[in-house]
Scaffold this motif. Structure first.
Motif, PDB file in Angstrom:
ATOM      1  N   THR A   7      31.382  38.120  42.040  1.00 30.87           N
ATOM      2  CA  THR A   7      30.974  37.676  43.369  1.00 30.87           C
ATOM      3  C   THR A   7      29.895  38.624  43.867  1.00 30.87           C
ATOM      4  OG1 THR A   7      32.668  38.980  44.495  1.00 30.87           O
ATOM      5  CG2 THR A   7      33.228  36.696  43.966  1.00 30.87           C
ATOM      6  N   GLY A   8      29.145  38.192  44.844  1.00 28.30           N
ATOM      7  CA  GLY A   8      28.112  39.054  45.397  1.00 28.30           C
ATOM      8  C   GLY A   8      27.249  38.321  46.386  1.00 28.30           C
ATOM      9  N   SER A  28      33.630  23.377  52.131  1.00 31.46           N
ATOM     10  CA  SER A  28      32.498  24.301  51.991  1.00 31.46           C
ATOM     11  C   SER A  28      31.504  23.708  51.003  1.00 31.46           C
ATOM     12  CB  SER A  28      32.965  25.677  51.520  1.00 31.46           C
ATOM     13  OG  SER A  28      33.479  25.602  50.213  1.00 31.46           O
ATOM     14  N   THR A  29      30.233  23.880  51.319  1.00 33.87           N
ATOM     15  CA  THR A  29      29.162  23.367  50.469  1.00 33.87           C
ATOM     16  C   THR A  29      28.367  24.536  49.912  1.00 33.87           C
ATOM     17  OG1 THR A  29      29.020  21.338  51.760  1.00 33.87           O
ATOM     18  CG2 THR A  29      27.137  21.858  50.359  1.00 33.87           C
ATOM     19  N   SER A  30      28.106  24.468  48.613  1.00 29.05           N
ATOM     20  CA  SER A  30      27.373  25.524  47.920  1.00 29.05           C
ATOM     21  C   SER A  30      26.219  24.939  47.126  1.00 29.05           C
ATOM     22  CB  SER A  30      28.302  26.278  46.959  1.00 29.05           C
ATOM     23  OG  SER A  30      29.365  26.868  47.654  1.00 29.05           O
ATOM     24  N   LYS A  43      27.309  29.120  38.524  1.00 30.51           N
ATOM     25  CA  LYS A  43      26.991  30.078  39.581  1.00 30.51           C
ATOM     26  C   LYS A  43      26.646  29.285  40.833  1.00 30.51           C
ATOM     27  CE  LYS A  43      24.215  33.613  38.768  1.00 30.51           C
ATOM     28  NZ  LYS A  43      22.965  34.416  38.629  1.00 30.51           N
ATOM     29  N   ILE A  44      27.382  29.563  41.911  1.00 27.30           N
ATOM     30  CA  ILE A  44      27.165  28.844  43.163  1.00 27.30           C
ATOM     31  C   ILE A  44      26.922  29.835  44.296  1.00 27.30           C
ATOM     32  CG2 ILE A  44      28.442  26.776  42.508  1.00 27.30           C
ATOM     33  CD1 ILE A  44      30.865  27.836  44.012  1.00 27.30           C
ATOM     34  N   LYS A  45      26.205  29.363  45.314  1.00 22.53           N
ATOM     35  CA  LYS A  45      25.926  30.178  46.499  1.00 22.53           C
ATOM     36  C   LYS A  45      26.338  29.375  47.721  1.00 22.53           C
ATOM     37  CE  LYS A  45      22.179  32.353  49.040  1.00 22.53           C
ATOM     38  NZ  LYS A  45      20.718  32.454  49.127  1.00 22.53           N
ATOM     39  N   ASN A  46      27.300  29.904  48.468  1.00 19.45           N
ATOM     40  CA  ASN A  46      27.798  29.238  49.665  1.00 19.45           C
ATOM     41  C   ASN A  46      26.670  29.114  50.682  1.00 19.45           C
ATOM     42  OD1 ASN A  46      29.044  29.099  52.432  1.00 19.45           O
ATOM     43  ND2 ASN A  46      30.878  28.905  51.171  1.00 19.45           N
ATOM     44  N   LYS A  47      26.443  27.901  51.175  1.00 17.73           N
ATOM     45  CA  LYS A  47      25.331  27.652  52.091  1.00 17.73           C
ATOM     46  C   LYS A  47      25.543  28.308  53.454  1.00 17.73           C
ATOM     47  CE  LYS A  47      23.265  23.546  50.226  1.00 17.73           C
ATOM     48  NZ  LYS A  47      22.481  22.389  50.574  1.00 17.73           N
ATOM     49  N   THR A  48      26.786  28.512  53.857  1.00 18.23           N
ATOM     50  CA  THR A  48      27.068  29.109  55.155  1.00 18.23           C
ATOM     51  C   THR A  48      27.078  30.629  55.105  1.00 18.23           C
ATOM     52  OG1 THR A  48      28.402  27.188  55.731  1.00 18.23           O
ATOM     53  CG2 THR A  48      28.688  29.141  57.092  1.00 18.23           C
ATOM     54  N   THR A  49      27.776  31.192  54.136  1.00 19.18           N
ATOM     55  CA  THR A  49      27.974  32.647  54.075  1.00 19.18           C
ATOM     56  C   THR A  49      26.962  33.366  53.190  1.00 19.18           C
ATOM     57  OG1 THR A  49      29.504  32.511  52.211  1.00 19.18           O
ATOM     58  CG2 THR A  49      30.447  32.353  54.434  1.00 19.18           C
ATOM     59  N   GLY A  50      26.346  32.653  52.260  1.00 18.20           N
ATOM     60  CA  GLY A  50      25.422  33.270  51.316  1.00 18.20           C
ATOM     61  C   GLY A  50      26.092  33.982  50.173  1.00 18.20           C
ATOM     62  N   GLU A  55      19.808  39.749  43.520  1.00 19.01           N
ATOM     63  CA  GLU A  55      21.241  39.464  43.422  1.00 19.01           C
ATOM     64  C   GLU A  55      22.002  40.753  43.145  1.00 19.01           C
ATOM     65  OE1 GLU A  55      22.435  36.552  40.570  1.00 19.01           O
ATOM     66  OE2 GLU A  55      21.088  35.034  41.386  1.00 19.01           O
ATOM     67  N   VAL A  56      23.060  40.961  43.907  1.00 24.01           N
ATOM     68  CA  VAL A  56      23.947  42.091  43.668  1.00 24.01           C
ATOM     69  C   VAL A  56      25.328  41.497  43.413  1.00 24.01           C
ATOM     70  CG1 VAL A  56      24.959  44.183  44.626  1.00 24.01           C
ATOM     71  CG2 VAL A  56      22.581  43.601  45.146  1.00 24.01           C
ATOM     72  N   LEU A  57      25.796  41.594  42.162  1.00 21.25           N
ATOM     73  CA  LEU A  57      27.066  41.006  41.761  1.00 21.25           C
ATOM     74  C   LEU A  57      28.016  42.093  41.287  1.00 21.25           C
ATOM     75  CD1 LEU A  57      25.686  37.976  39.706  1.00 21.25           C
ATOM     76  CD2 LEU A  57      26.542  37.926  42.041  1.00 21.25           C
ATOM     77  N   ILE A  58      29.295  41.937  41.632  1.00 19.48           N
ATOM     78  CA  ILE A  58      30.339  42.847  41.169  1.00 19.48           C
ATOM     79  C   ILE A  58      31.458  42.017  40.558  1.00 19.48           C
ATOM     80  CG2 ILE A  58      29.802  44.637  42.877  1.00 19.48           C
ATOM     81  CD1 ILE A  58      32.269  43.602  44.473  1.00 19.48           C
ATOM     82  N   ASP A  59      32.316  42.676  39.769  1.00 20.95           N
ATOM     83  CA  ASP A  59      33.490  41.972  39.257  1.00 20.95           C
ATOM     84  C   ASP A  59      34.308  41.475  40.442  1.00 20.95           C
ATOM     85  OD1 ASP A  59      32.802  42.396  36.620  1.00 20.95           O
ATOM     86  OD2 ASP A  59      33.997  44.220  36.437  1.00 20.95           O
ATOM     87  N   ALA A  60      34.792  40.257  40.341  1.00 23.36           N
ATOM     88  CA  ALA A  60      35.485  39.614  41.460  1.00 23.36           C
ATOM     89  C   ALA A  60      36.745  40.384  41.851  1.00 23.36           C
ATOM     90  CB  ALA A  60      35.831  38.181  41.105  1.00 23.36           C
ATOM     91  N   PRO A  61      36.782  40.940  43.066  1.00 24.99           N
ATOM     92  CA  PRO A  61      37.974  41.677  43.504  1.00 24.99           C
ATOM     93  C   PRO A  61      39.176  40.760  43.721  1.00 24.99           C
ATOM     94  CG  PRO A  61      36.371  41.527  45.294  1.00 24.99           C
ATOM     95  CD  PRO A  61      35.723  40.947  44.072  1.00 24.99           C
TER      96      PRO A  61
END
Length: 138
Positions: free
Chosen positions: A43-44, A111-113, A124-131, A51-57
């Motif tokens: 996630t990131g 939620s829409t991505s 790989k998806i990007k949430n349109k509201t939260t980014g 893009e800054v991605l880390i292992d999903a917590p």
């Protein structure tokens, strides 16, 4: 005269071949089917244009990775492993894909991505509201 007709037919054939082999425009939409089971990987977000991605917590330590299962029937199953015994909790909802948008609905929450990348090995998806960017692997 025969040579001229032959050249005309040859030129016409080459022209038809060249236009029929042009790159078909699919409006940026990927043609890989979206159905399948995806394991939560990273996630990131985007910071300063990168893009800054880390292992999903969200993935519990010592457990299988959480997952998203998009079925042919448009059912979406979200699997969450948690606790000391890695208990699996599945939540069922629906999904709709419209071009490069993916809308997940669970209960009354939707939620829409944007689908940033879809291959046989990755979603790989990007949430349109939260980014927030979420990477799933198969």
């Amino acid at each position: 005269m025969k040579n001229r007709n032959l050249l005309f037919v040859l030129a016409l054939s080459v022209g038809m071949f060249a236009t029929s082999c042009s790159n078909d425009d699919n409006d940026g939409e990927t043609i890989v089917p979206i159905q399948g089971k995806y394991n939560l990987s990273q996630t990131g977000t985007i910071i300063d244009g990168k893009e800054v991605l880390i292992d999903a917590p969200e993935n519990a330590s010592g457990c299988s990775r959480d997952y998203l299962d998009l079925r042919l029937s448009n059912a979406a199953v979200i699997g969450d492993y948690s606790g000391e015994n890695c208990a699996l909790v599945e939540t069922t909802g629906t999904y709709v894909r419209s071009h490069n948008d993916l809308t997940l609905t669970v209960g009354s929450i939707s939620s829409t991505s944007d689908i940033m990348n879809l291959t046989n090995k990755e979603l790989k998806i990007k949430n349109k509201t939260t980014g927030v960017i979420t990477v799933y692997t198969r």
